[in-house]
Design a protein around this motif. Structure first.
Motif, short mmCIF file in Angstrom:
data_model
loop_
_atom_site.label_atom_id
_atom_site.label_comp_id
_atom_site.label_asym_id
_atom_site.label_seq_id
_atom_site.Cartn_x
_atom_site.Cartn_y
_atom_site.Cartn_z
N GLU A 1 13.94 4.17 -8.05
CA GLU A 1 12.59 3.61 -8.12
C GLU A 1 11.52 4.70 -8.03
O GLU A 1 10.33 4.40 -8.12
N TYR A 2 11.90 5.95 -7.86
CA TYR A 2 10.96 7.05 -7.67
C TYR A 2 11.61 8.32 -8.18
O TYR A 2 12.81 8.36 -8.47
N THR A 3 10.82 9.38 -8.29
CA THR A 3 11.36 10.70 -8.66
C THR A 3 10.73 11.73 -7.73
O THR A 3 9.74 11.47 -7.04
N TYR A 4 11.31 12.92 -7.72
CA TYR A 4 10.82 14.01 -6.89
C TYR A 4 9.92 14.96 -7.68
O TYR A 4 10.01 15.05 -8.91
N LEU A 5 9.04 15.63 -6.93
CA LEU A 5 8.17 16.68 -7.48
C LEU A 5 7.19 16.15 -8.53
O LEU A 5 6.75 16.90 -9.41
N ASN A 6 6.86 14.85 -8.45
CA ASN A 6 5.90 14.26 -9.38
C ASN A 6 4.76 13.55 -8.66
O ASN A 6 4.20 12.59 -9.17
N LYS A 7 4.45 14.02 -7.43
CA LYS A 7 3.35 13.47 -6.64
C LYS A 7 3.55 11.97 -6.38
O LYS A 7 2.60 11.18 -6.49
N GLU A 8 4.77 11.60 -6.03
CA GLU A 8 5.06 10.20 -5.71
C GLU A 8 5.26 10.03 -4.21
O GLU A 8 5.71 10.94 -3.51
N SER A 9 4.94 8.84 -3.72
CA SER A 9 5.10 8.54 -2.30
C SER A 9 5.38 7.05 -2.12
O SER A 9 5.24 6.26 -3.07
N MET A 10 5.77 6.68 -0.91
CA MET A 10 6.11 5.29 -0.61
C MET A 10 5.69 4.95 0.81
O MET A 10 5.80 5.78 1.72
N MET A 11 5.20 3.72 1.02
CA MET A 11 4.88 3.22 2.34
C MET A 11 5.63 1.91 2.54
O MET A 11 5.84 1.15 1.58
N THR A 12 6.06 1.65 3.79
CA THR A 12 6.88 0.47 4.07
C THR A 12 6.21 -0.40 5.12
O THR A 12 5.82 0.07 6.18
N LEU A 13 6.10 -1.68 4.80
CA LEU A 13 5.60 -2.67 5.75
C LEU A 13 6.79 -3.49 6.24
O LEU A 13 7.44 -4.17 5.45
N THR A 14 7.07 -3.40 7.54
CA THR A 14 8.21 -4.12 8.11
C THR A 14 7.70 -5.24 9.01
O THR A 14 6.97 -5.00 9.98
N ARG A 15 8.09 -6.47 8.68
CA ARG A 15 7.71 -7.62 9.49
C ARG A 15 8.92 -8.53 9.65
O ARG A 15 9.98 -8.29 9.06
N GLU A 16 8.78 -9.58 10.43
CA GLU A 16 9.91 -10.49 10.66
C GLU A 16 10.38 -11.13 9.37
O GLU A 16 11.55 -11.46 9.21
N SER A 17 9.47 -11.33 8.43
CA SER A 17 9.81 -11.97 7.16
C SER A 17 10.57 -11.04 6.22
O SER A 17 11.12 -11.49 5.21
N GLY A 18 10.60 -9.75 6.51
CA GLY A 18 11.31 -8.82 5.66
C GLY A 18 10.55 -7.52 5.47
O GLY A 18 9.61 -7.22 6.21
N LYS A 19 10.93 -6.77 4.45
CA LYS A 19 10.29 -5.48 4.18
C LYS A 19 9.60 -5.50 2.82
O LYS A 19 10.07 -6.12 1.87
N ARG A 20 8.50 -4.79 2.78
CA ARG A 20 7.75 -4.62 1.52
C ARG A 20 7.50 -3.13 1.35
O ARG A 20 7.06 -2.44 2.26
N TYR A 21 7.79 -2.63 0.13
CA TYR A 21 7.64 -1.21 -0.17
C TYR A 21 6.52 -1.02 -1.19
O TYR A 21 6.51 -1.68 -2.24
N PHE A 22 5.59 -0.12 -0.89
CA PHE A 22 4.49 0.21 -1.78
C PHE A 22 4.73 1.59 -2.36
O PHE A 22 4.88 2.56 -1.61
N PHE A 23 4.75 1.69 -3.68
CA PHE A 23 5.01 2.97 -4.35
C PHE A 23 3.73 3.49 -5.00
O PHE A 23 2.99 2.74 -5.65
N PHE A 24 3.50 4.79 -4.82
CA PHE A 24 2.31 5.44 -5.35
C PHE A 24 2.71 6.63 -6.23
O PHE A 24 3.71 7.29 -5.97
N ILE A 25 1.90 6.86 -7.24
CA ILE A 25 2.06 8.07 -8.05
C ILE A 25 0.67 8.66 -8.23
O ILE A 25 -0.28 7.95 -8.60
#
Length: 284
Positions: free
Chosen positions: A132-156
């Motif tokens: 879902e992502y690659t390296y060395l291309n200014k990409e990042s990810m943030m994770t929201l963890t709650r009781e209902s599950g996890k949500r991942y936000f991807f940035f480029i």
């Protein structure tokens, strides 16, 4: 013929079942070819079907192209609203101060969850998020963890372009008891069957998926396991520009290192003298 009928039924429903894959189709085509009849030409890949309803992003306020700081601000607001019922249930004092600290920690944890995909491998490579992502291309990810599950936000380039949610499956699960039933529910909600796409490791896809799109968003239903499904939302504009946004391509782990290849390469003998134009024994 039985395999063909089953495949047709699965495609009509938009199901990405592991039991009915492109391998089944290839086997059927090969069987027809060996019987004397010409094998059918490979079918052109189907386009992603357009939904009849808009694919909504949540929580309210989230939009493609947001920076990490802007997304964090939206999550702050979402968490504030989620805590309102709990605040109403307690009186000012020790318990309220503890609730303040809990809310502040959730907000802080989301900001600390940021992972930058720079030059060093991360533990994410060992998860289903690989690809879902690659390296060395200014990409990042943030994770929201709650009781209902996890949500991942991807940035480029610090712009939001993809969100992935994990959902449980089971007899009483809201998304469905299994992957097939979940995809049927999605097809009903979107008003059109999805496109089945089998695994393609060279494209970063390691499991079966079914996808849809609207004017702005590409949606993928990702088969995880018997108890979980993942929903991926992707910005269509960024998706169409990924090749240029990712100039640094992944290195093939199975490729031979150039230095090693050079060391083991056998030296070729130097070329001999060119053949003489004179015939043997002929006097000049």
């Amino acid at each position: 013929m039985k395999a063909k009928r089953l495949l047709g039924a699965a495609l009509a429903l938009g199901l990405g079942l592991a039991a009915i894959t492109s391998t089944t189709v290839a086997a059927a085509q090969q069987k027809r070819g060996t019987s004397g009849a010409p094998a059918a030409a490979p079918a052109k890949p189907a386009d992603t079907p357009a939904t009849k309803k808009t694919i909504a992003l949540t929580p309210p306020g989230i939009a493609w192209g947001m920076t990490t700081k802007q997304v964090a601000a939206v999550i702050d607001k979402m968490l504030d609203e989620a805590y309102v019922p709990r605040y109403k249930a307690i009186s000012p004092g020790v318990k309220m101060r503890a609730l303040d600290a809990e809310l502040a920690e959730e907000k802080s944890a989301f900001r600390r969850s940021r992972i930058d995909f720079g030059g060093l491998p991360t533990g994410i490579d060992a998860t289903p998020l690989k690809g879902e992502y690659t390296y060395l291309n200014k990409e990042s990810m943030m994770t929201l963890t709650r009781e209902s599950g996890k949500r991942y936000f991807f940035f480029i380039q610090d712009k939001l372009w993809k969100i992935i949610d994990e959902h449980p499956l089971g007899e009483k699960a809201a998304r469905g008891k299994d992957y097939a039933s979940a995809v049927v529910k999605l097809a009903t909600a979107f008003g059109v069957p999805g496109r089945v796409t089998p695994p393609a490791p060279d494209k970063g896809r390691y499991v079966n998926e079914v996808d849809w799109k609207d004017a702005a968003t590409h949606f993928r239903a990702i088969e995880r396991n018997d108890s979980e499904i993942a929903f991926a939302y992707e910005d269509l504009v960024t998706l169409g520009s990924l090749d240029s946004l990712r100039p640094n391509k992944p290195v093939d782990a199975n490729a031979i290192d150039p230095a090693v290849a050079s060391a083991v390469r056998k030296e070729e003998p130097p070329p001999g003298p060119p053949p003489s134009a004179d015939k043997p024994g002929k006097k000049k």
